[in-house]
Enzyme design. Structure first.
Site, PDB file in Angstrom:
ATOM      1  N   ALA A   1       1.495   6.820 -14.228  1.00 46.55           N
ATOM      2  CA  ALA A   1       2.149   5.746 -14.996  1.00 46.55           C
ATOM      3  C   ALA A   1       2.698   4.672 -14.065  1.00 46.55           C
ATOM      4  O   ALA A   1       2.703   3.483 -14.397  1.00 46.55           O
ATOM      5  CB  ALA A   1       3.258   6.338 -15.867  1.00 46.55           C
TER       6      ALA A   1
ATOM      7  N   ASN B   1       0.810  -1.221   0.000  1.00 49.29           N
ATOM      8  CA  ASN B   1       0.000   0.000   0.000  1.00 49.29           C
ATOM      9  C   ASN B   1       0.845   1.274   0.000  1.00 49.29           C
ATOM     10  O   ASN B   1       0.367   2.328  -0.406  1.00 49.29           O
ATOM     11  CB  ASN B   1      -0.937  -0.011   1.217  1.00 49.29           C
ATOM     12  CG  ASN B   1      -1.730   1.272   1.329  1.00 49.29           C
ATOM     13  OD1 ASN B   1      -2.649   1.518   0.544  1.00 49.29           O
ATOM     14  ND2 ASN B   1      -1.351   2.124   2.272  1.00 49.29           N
TER      15      ASN B   1
ATOM     16  N   TYR C   1       3.373   9.588 -11.552  1.00 47.70           N
ATOM     17  CA  TYR C   1       2.604   8.850 -10.537  1.00 47.70           C
ATOM     18  C   TYR C   1       1.572   7.947 -11.215  1.00 47.70           C
ATOM     19  O   TYR C   1       1.476   6.748 -10.907  1.00 47.70           O
ATOM     20  CB  TYR C   1       1.904   9.829  -9.588  1.00 47.70           C
ATOM     21  CG  TYR C   1       0.896   9.156  -8.684  1.00 47.70           C
ATOM     22  CD1 TYR C   1       1.307   8.365  -7.612  1.00 47.70           C
ATOM     23  CD2 TYR C   1      -0.479   9.287  -8.924  1.00 47.70           C
ATOM     24  CE1 TYR C   1       0.371   7.720  -6.794  1.00 47.70           C
ATOM     25  CE2 TYR C   1      -1.406   8.652  -8.103  1.00 47.70           C
ATOM     26  CZ  TYR C   1      -0.976   7.877  -7.054  1.00 47.70           C
ATOM     27  OH  TYR C   1      -1.888   7.231  -6.253  1.00 47.70           O
TER      28      TYR C   1
END
Ligand code: NAD
Length: 258
Positions: free
Chosen positions: A166, A92, A164
């Site tokens: 991509a 995460n 970000y």
């Protein structure tokens, strides 16, 4: 509902705040053995661990800056040394890393955003695989990797957030590759892809911009972290999703329906 998550050994990266913390709370309530992680040990960490321990199960904190490969290896090593194995990995940790239009992008900026969102997941997963494989053999059930993707990985991200976006599309795609390599080892790979969720991620935005974004969401508001977390429990539970792998679950209030 998620009874089979009791005593499962769950590592949630980037979980001292925001979505990751809500995910850790969800697993703690299910009686799992959880590790939360952040790059720094802030003052509130001890209280956070205490709170999670009061919910059920057991929780520890492991400090590791996951932009650095040796820290990714250390994280997995410390987790396994404590719990004796790993059943569920939740990648995460991530973030915007700043905004830059294409003509202002430097190598340092590119490295910063990709290290945080792509290298971190790659290396944590690399070091986790032998333990997930072993756990699947021992339990006779699937183990799993769940990563936090993003709506940006589907629609390209806002102006200045191209790297970000991509990096999240990269993540969505490398999961598809890992399905091909590791399904024989009974490891499942799924993505939870949030839309616009009310966390520190959006701290830099003006109230006016936040209202405009909310207006672009079918439900007319940002999501709450508690509304994202249960999807991770669904993917983690062999009983709920033992035949589900390679999927992306969008949790976005109707902001995008791909
Ligand atoms: P957040 O800033 O509240 O939480 C980020 C967490 O990651 C924190 O616990 C922080 O300590 C940790 N972290 C940051 N850098 C780290 C590093 N180098 N090593 C280890 N941990 C690190 O943000 P959030 O919104 O909860 O974001 C969580 C994930 O959700 C990220 O991957 C983000 O890209 C993704 N996401 C968020 C949204 C949103 O709208 N909030 C939308 C789509 C995807």
């Amino acid at each position: 509902m998620f009874n089979d998550l009791k005593d499962k050994r769950v590592l949630v990266t980037g979980s001292t705040a925001g979505i990751g913390l809500a995910v850790a709370r969800t697993f703690a309530r299910c009686g799992a053995k959880v590790a939360i992680n952040g790059s720094r040990k802030d003052q509130q960490i001890d209280a956070l661990v205490e709170e999670l321990n009061s919910l059920g199960g057991e929780t520890i904190f492991i400090q590791a800056n996951l932009t650095q490969t040796p820290e990714c290896e250390k994280l997995i090593g410390e987790f396994v040394a404590h719990y004796g194995g790993l059943d569920i990995l939740i990648n995460n940790a991530g973030g915007l890393g700043g905004r830059n239009n294409l003509e202002d992008i430097t190598d340092d900026f590119y490295d910063r955003v990709m290290d945080l969102n792509a290298r971190s997941v790659l290396m944590v997963t690399k070091y986790a695989i032998p333990h997930l494989r072993q756990s699947a053999v021992e339990s006779g059930e699937t183990t799993c990797v769940i990563s936090t993707g993003s709506i940006a990985g589907r629609e390209g991200g806002g102006v200045g957030a191209g790297i970000y976006a991509a990096s999240k599309a990269w993540l969505h795609d490398i999961h598809r590759n890992w399905v091909k390599e590791f399904t024989k080892d009974h490891i499942r790979f799924n993505i939870v892809s949030p839309g616009t969720i009310n966390t520190a991620f959006h701290d830099g935005k003006s109230d006016e911009l936040k209202e405009k974004i909310a207006g672009s969401i079918a439900m007319g508001r940002f999501g709450r972290i508690e509304e994202v977390a249960p999807s991770y429990a669904f993917f983690a539970s062999h009983a709920c999703s033992g035949y589900i792998t390679g999927q992306i679950l969008d949790v976005n209030g109707g902001q995008l329906a791909p």
